[in-house]
Write a protein that holds these residues in place. Structure first.
Motif, PDB file in Angstrom:
ATOM      1  N   UNK A 160      29.281  69.340 -46.588  1.00 48.02           N
ATOM      2  CA  UNK A 160      27.874  69.370 -46.960  1.00 48.02           C
ATOM      3  C   UNK A 160      27.214  68.051 -46.602  1.00 48.02           C
ATOM      4  N   UNK A 161      25.891  68.076 -46.564  1.00 49.97           N
ATOM      5  CA  UNK A 161      25.135  66.854 -46.285  1.00 49.97           C
ATOM      6  C   UNK A 161      23.864  66.860 -47.108  1.00 49.97           C
ATOM      7  N   UNK A 162      23.597  65.746 -47.773  1.00 52.53           N
ATOM      8  CA  UNK A 162      22.343  65.541 -48.505  1.00 52.53           C
ATOM      9  C   UNK A 162      21.553  64.477 -47.753  1.00 52.53           C
ATOM     10  N   UNK A 163      20.315  64.805 -47.399  1.00 54.16           N
ATOM     11  CA  UNK A 163      19.501  63.852 -46.650  1.00 54.16           C
ATOM     12  C   UNK A 163      18.155  63.661 -47.340  1.00 54.16           C
ATOM     13  N   UNK A 164      17.895  62.457 -47.893  1.00 49.90           N
ATOM     14  CA  UNK A 164      16.559  62.148 -48.420  1.00 49.90           C
ATOM     15  C   UNK A 164      15.658  61.813 -47.240  1.00 49.90           C
ATOM     16  N   UNK A 165      14.660  62.624 -46.986  1.00 51.39           N
ATOM     17  CA  UNK A 165      13.862  62.479 -45.771  1.00 51.39           C
ATOM     18  C   UNK A 165      13.065  61.178 -45.751  1.00 51.39           C
ATOM     19  N   UNK A 176      21.777  81.125 -58.006  1.00 43.64           N
ATOM     20  CA  UNK A 176      21.257  81.243 -56.654  1.00 43.64           C
ATOM     21  C   UNK A 176      21.673  80.051 -55.798  1.00 43.64           C
ATOM     22  N   UNK A 177      21.519  78.858 -56.360  1.00 42.90           N
ATOM     23  CA  UNK A 177      21.835  77.646 -55.608  1.00 42.90           C
ATOM     24  C   UNK A 177      23.328  77.561 -55.325  1.00 42.90           C
ATOM     25  N   UNK A 178      24.131  77.855 -56.329  1.00 44.36           N
ATOM     26  CA  UNK A 178      25.586  77.788 -56.140  1.00 44.36           C
ATOM     27  C   UNK A 178      26.055  78.810 -55.115  1.00 44.36           C
ATOM     28  N   UNK A 179      25.440  79.997 -55.122  1.00 47.08           N
ATOM     29  CA  UNK A 179      25.818  81.025 -54.153  1.00 47.08           C
ATOM     30  C   UNK A 179      25.507  80.587 -52.733  1.00 47.08           C
ATOM     31  N   UNK A 180      24.373  79.952 -52.534  1.00 44.93           N
ATOM     32  CA  UNK A 180      24.023  79.461 -51.202  1.00 44.93           C
ATOM     33  C   UNK A 180      24.977  78.350 -50.771  1.00 44.93           C
ATOM     34  N   UNK A 181      25.246  77.415 -51.681  1.00 43.73           N
ATOM     35  CA  UNK A 181      26.110  76.277 -51.349  1.00 43.73           C
ATOM     36  C   UNK A 181      27.541  76.713 -51.044  1.00 43.73           C
ATOM     37  N   UNK A 182      28.009  77.738 -51.743  1.00 45.00           N
ATOM     38  CA  UNK A 182      29.395  78.177 -51.577  1.00 45.00           C
ATOM     39  C   UNK A 182      29.579  79.158 -50.430  1.00 45.00           C
ATOM     40  N   UNK A 183      28.470  79.612 -49.857  1.00 42.83           N
ATOM     41  CA  UNK A 183      28.564  80.559 -48.751  1.00 42.83           C
ATOM     42  C   UNK A 183      28.585  82.008 -49.185  1.00 42.83           C
ATOM     43  N   UNK A 184      28.346  82.263 -50.474  1.00 43.03           N
ATOM     44  CA  UNK A 184      28.370  83.641 -50.979  1.00 43.03           C
ATOM     45  C   UNK A 184      27.041  84.356 -50.776  1.00 43.03           C
ATOM     46  N   UNK A 185      25.980  83.606 -50.465  1.00 40.40           N
ATOM     47  CA  UNK A 185      24.661  84.203 -50.223  1.00 40.40           C
ATOM     48  C   UNK A 185      24.004  83.467 -49.068  1.00 40.40           C
ATOM     49  N   UNK A 186      23.151  84.169 -48.356  1.00 41.09           N
ATOM     50  CA  UNK A 186      22.561  83.566 -47.169  1.00 41.09           C
ATOM     51  C   UNK A 186      21.100  83.204 -47.273  1.00 41.09           C
ATOM     52  N   UNK A 187      20.434  83.544 -48.389  1.00 44.51           N
ATOM     53  CA  UNK A 187      19.006  83.251 -48.522  1.00 44.51           C
ATOM     54  C   UNK A 187      18.780  81.746 -48.686  1.00 44.51           C
ATOM     55  N   UNK A 188      18.030  81.163 -47.753  1.00 42.92           N
ATOM     56  CA  UNK A 188      17.708  79.748 -47.875  1.00 42.92           C
ATOM     57  C   UNK A 188      16.780  79.536 -49.067  1.00 42.92           C
ATOM     58  N   UNK A 189      16.853  78.337 -49.663  1.00 50.88           N
ATOM     59  CA  UNK A 189      16.098  78.052 -50.875  1.00 50.88           C
ATOM     60  C   UNK A 189      15.120  76.895 -50.668  1.00 50.88           C
ATOM     61  N   UNK A 190      14.039  76.953 -51.429  1.00 55.51           N
ATOM     62  CA  UNK A 190      13.011  75.912 -51.402  1.00 55.51           C
ATOM     63  C   UNK A 190      12.722  75.539 -52.851  1.00 55.51           C
ATOM     64  N   UNK A 216      27.829  68.963 -53.966  1.00 51.16           N
ATOM     65  CA  UNK A 216      29.126  68.802 -54.631  1.00 51.16           C
ATOM     66  C   UNK A 216      29.818  70.154 -54.788  1.00 51.16           C
ATOM     67  N   UNK A 217      29.038  71.201 -55.111  1.00 54.50           N
ATOM     68  CA  UNK A 217      29.612  72.536 -55.258  1.00 54.50           C
ATOM     69  C   UNK A 217      30.158  73.040 -53.929  1.00 54.50           C
ATOM     70  N   UNK A 218      29.429  72.788 -52.856  1.00 55.88           N
ATOM     71  CA  UNK A 218      29.904  73.195 -51.531  1.00 55.88           C
ATOM     72  C   UNK A 218      31.218  72.505 -51.194  1.00 55.88           C
ATOM     73  N   UNK A 219      31.275  71.213 -51.441  1.00 55.45           N
ATOM     74  CA  UNK A 219      32.487  70.448 -51.137  1.00 55.45           C
ATOM     75  C   UNK A 219      33.669  70.942 -51.980  1.00 55.45           C
TER      76      UNK A 219
END
Length: 243
Positions: free
Chosen positions: A78-83, A37-51, A69-72
């Protein structure tokens, strides 16, 4: 490991932004189907946002970085942001991410209760939806359990597909340490791993830092990591963590 902020991250090569240890193949005991699920979202193969939701040490940051890293690797910025690093400048930090097709926001629980930050996150969420950006959130609690001041933000977050993570037991920690040692080409005895788990802090972040220390010491002395070697190197440090 301290993660870079949004601006610095954009200037760093992939190897520095997303450490080799933080990859899908190094994640242990993921819920069924979660990695796909996560890889599909990162790669653009799926559109469901994840929590992602889980206690400290359950691997939320690992998966957020692995997703980036998978998206890149698929040619998607991609961007990772620790809030936690955005205190006082949440809106500015989020706006700086607008041109990334995939964004992972880590530590939502640290935003909850700060109305100005919640408003900034709510606006970001709506803009990202309109732009077709893929977003993954990570927090220690579900949206319903977060002390949010904005009901509309809670509603938006609740629409994301939820993945629940659990902290690893000792067998899982043992497997993670073995995987990370092998990825470094580090020779460590099974008995040495058991010795570490009995005598030092079992938090995975602390164990990873300790593994780096042992890696350097092993290279310097050209020795395998065995129980006698651990006793020599750690000395009084061992025994300070969980027993």
């Amino acid at each position: 490991m301290t993660q870079p902020g949004a601006r610095a991250a954009g200037q760093l090569p992939l190897a520095l932004r997303y450490p080799p240890d933080q990859r899908f193949e190094g994640f242990v005991a993921a819920p069924s189907g979660a990695l796909a699920q996560i890889e599909a979202l990162a790669s653009g193969e799926a559109g469901d946002w994840l929590y992602l939701v889980g206690a400290p040490g359950s691997g939320k940051t690992h998966l957020a970085l692995a997703a980036c890293a998978a998206a890149e690797s698929r040619g998607r910025r991609s961007a990772y942001l620790p809030l936690a690093a955005t205190a006082g400048r949440m809106r500015e930090a989020l706006e700086a991410l607008h041109d990334n097709p995939f964004i992972a926001l880590d530590g939502l629980d640290l935003v909850a209760g700060r109305r100005e930050d919640e408003v900034a996150l709510f606006d970001f969420h709506n803009r990202a939806r309109d732009a077709g950006t893929a977003v993954m959130y990570a927090a220690r609690a579900t949206p319903d359990a977060l002390p949010l001041k904005l009901p509309d933000l809670r509603s938006r977050l609740s629409q994301c597909t939820r993945i629940a993570l659990s902290p690893l037991d000792d067998d899982g920690r043992r497997e993670v340490l073995s995987l990370r040692a092998r990825s470094r080409g580090l020779a460590i005895d099974a008995a040495a791993i058991d010795w570490l788990l009995r005598r030092v802090d079992r938090d995975l972040s602390s164990l990873a830092k300790l593994l780096d220390q042992l890696d350097h010491a092993s290279l310097a002395e050209q020795r395998r990591i065995t129980v006698p070697f651990l006793r020599q190197i750690l000395g009084g440090e061992a025994g300070q963590g969980a027993q």
